[in-house]
Design a protein around this motif. Structure first.
Motif, mmCIF file in Angstrom:
data_model
loop_
_atom_site.group_PDB
_atom_site.id
_atom_site.type_symbol
_atom_site.label_atom_id
_atom_site.label_comp_id
_atom_site.label_asym_id
_atom_site.label_seq_id
_atom_site.Cartn_x
_atom_site.Cartn_y
_atom_site.Cartn_z
ATOM 1 N N ALA A 1 59.372 42.633 47.112
ATOM 2 C CA ALA A 1 58.273 41.913 46.780
ATOM 3 C C ALA A 1 56.958 42.360 47.267
ATOM 4 C CB ALA A 1 58.299 40.667 47.406
ATOM 5 N N LEU A 2 56.735 43.228 48.280
ATOM 6 C CA LEU A 2 55.662 43.955 48.603
ATOM 7 C C LEU A 2 55.210 45.019 47.772
ATOM 8 C CD1 LEU A 2 55.872 43.936 52.574
ATOM 9 C CD2 LEU A 2 54.295 42.621 51.270
ATOM 10 N N ASP B 1 51.357 46.029 47.839
ATOM 11 C CA ASP B 1 51.170 46.392 49.137
ATOM 12 C C ASP B 1 51.890 47.647 49.576
ATOM 13 O OD1 ASP B 1 49.374 44.212 49.536
ATOM 14 O OD2 ASP B 1 51.200 42.934 50.087
ATOM 15 N N LEU B 2 52.990 48.016 48.871
ATOM 16 C CA LEU B 2 53.917 49.159 49.223
ATOM 17 C C LEU B 2 53.993 50.026 47.870
ATOM 18 C CD1 LEU B 2 56.944 47.561 51.160
ATOM 19 C CD2 LEU B 2 55.053 48.868 52.033
ATOM 20 N N ASP B 3 54.090 51.362 48.031
ATOM 21 C CA ASP B 3 54.257 52.306 46.721
ATOM 22 C C ASP B 3 55.790 51.999 46.338
ATOM 23 O OD1 ASP B 3 54.782 54.557 44.970
ATOM 24 O OD2 ASP B 3 52.972 55.392 45.631
ATOM 25 N N PRO B 4 55.801 51.598 45.088
ATOM 26 C CA PRO B 4 57.146 51.359 44.403
ATOM 27 C C PRO B 4 58.003 52.571 44.399
ATOM 28 C CG PRO B 4 55.590 49.887 43.097
ATOM 29 C CD PRO B 4 54.697 51.050 44.048
ATOM 30 N N GLU B 5 57.409 53.456 43.910
ATOM 31 C CA GLU B 5 58.042 55.067 43.682
ATOM 32 C C GLU B 5 58.577 55.492 45.237
ATOM 33 O OE1 GLU B 5 57.013 59.559 42.137
ATOM 34 O OE2 GLU B 5 56.173 57.659 41.150
ATOM 35 N N GLN B 6 57.928 55.127 46.106
ATOM 36 C CA GLN B 6 58.227 55.757 47.620
ATOM 37 C C GLN B 6 59.248 54.949 48.084
ATOM 38 O OE1 GLN B 6 54.465 55.800 49.689
ATOM 39 N NE2 GLN B 6 54.359 57.968 49.939
ATOM 40 N N LEU B 7 59.292 53.554 47.808
ATOM 41 C CA LEU B 7 60.170 52.524 48.091
ATOM 42 C C LEU B 7 61.598 52.910 47.422
ATOM 43 C CD1 LEU B 7 60.834 50.216 49.947
ATOM 44 C CD2 LEU B 7 60.538 48.635 47.948
#
Length: 127
Positions: free
Chosen positions: A96-97, A102-108
């Motif tokens: 959700a972040l 709020d967070l980089d989706p690729e890094q996640l």
């Protein structure tokens, strides 16, 4: 000659095992749903002050408690290292972040680890 389906010395075939498994699963699911529904009605009645018992059982409400430690207070008392040591990441909240920016989706996605387990699932043949 003996019928293999009635002969106790003949092991059941895989389709026979699957049929029995499906029957048991469907029966248990139906019973669980009925039990849950009955439990809701009984709980509501007990919460309203009613009492229920049979020859063998008495219905009572039991309070269960789960201990939680608020993150900020835990960090204040034990420090960042201890908080990090016991922390767990909530996948849904992390995603959700990432969706909110709020967070980089690729890094996640790069740090994600997938763990597999196997479960027997029965798919209905008639749809």
């Amino acid at each position: 000659m003996t019928d293999p389906q009635t002969d106790p010395d003949t092991p059941p075939t895989l389709p026979e095992l699957l049929e029995r498994y499906a029957t048991l699963r469907d029966t248990i699911q139906g019973l669980e749903a009925e039990k849950d529904d009955l439990g809701k009605h009984i709980k509501r009645a007990l919460e309203g002050g009613e009492q229920a018992e049979t020859d063998l059982y008495r219905a009572v409400l039991k309070v269960s408690r789960r201990v939680e430690y608020p993150l900020e207070r835990f960090r204040e008392v034990f420090g960042d290292v201890a908080a990090l040591e016991v922390a767990t990441i909530d996948r849904k909240r992390a995603e959700a972040l990432a969706q909110a920016g709020d967070l980089d989706p690729e890094q996640l996605r790069d740090i994600a680890q997938v763990k597999e387990t196997q479960a027997l699932v029965l798919l209905p043949k008639t749809r």
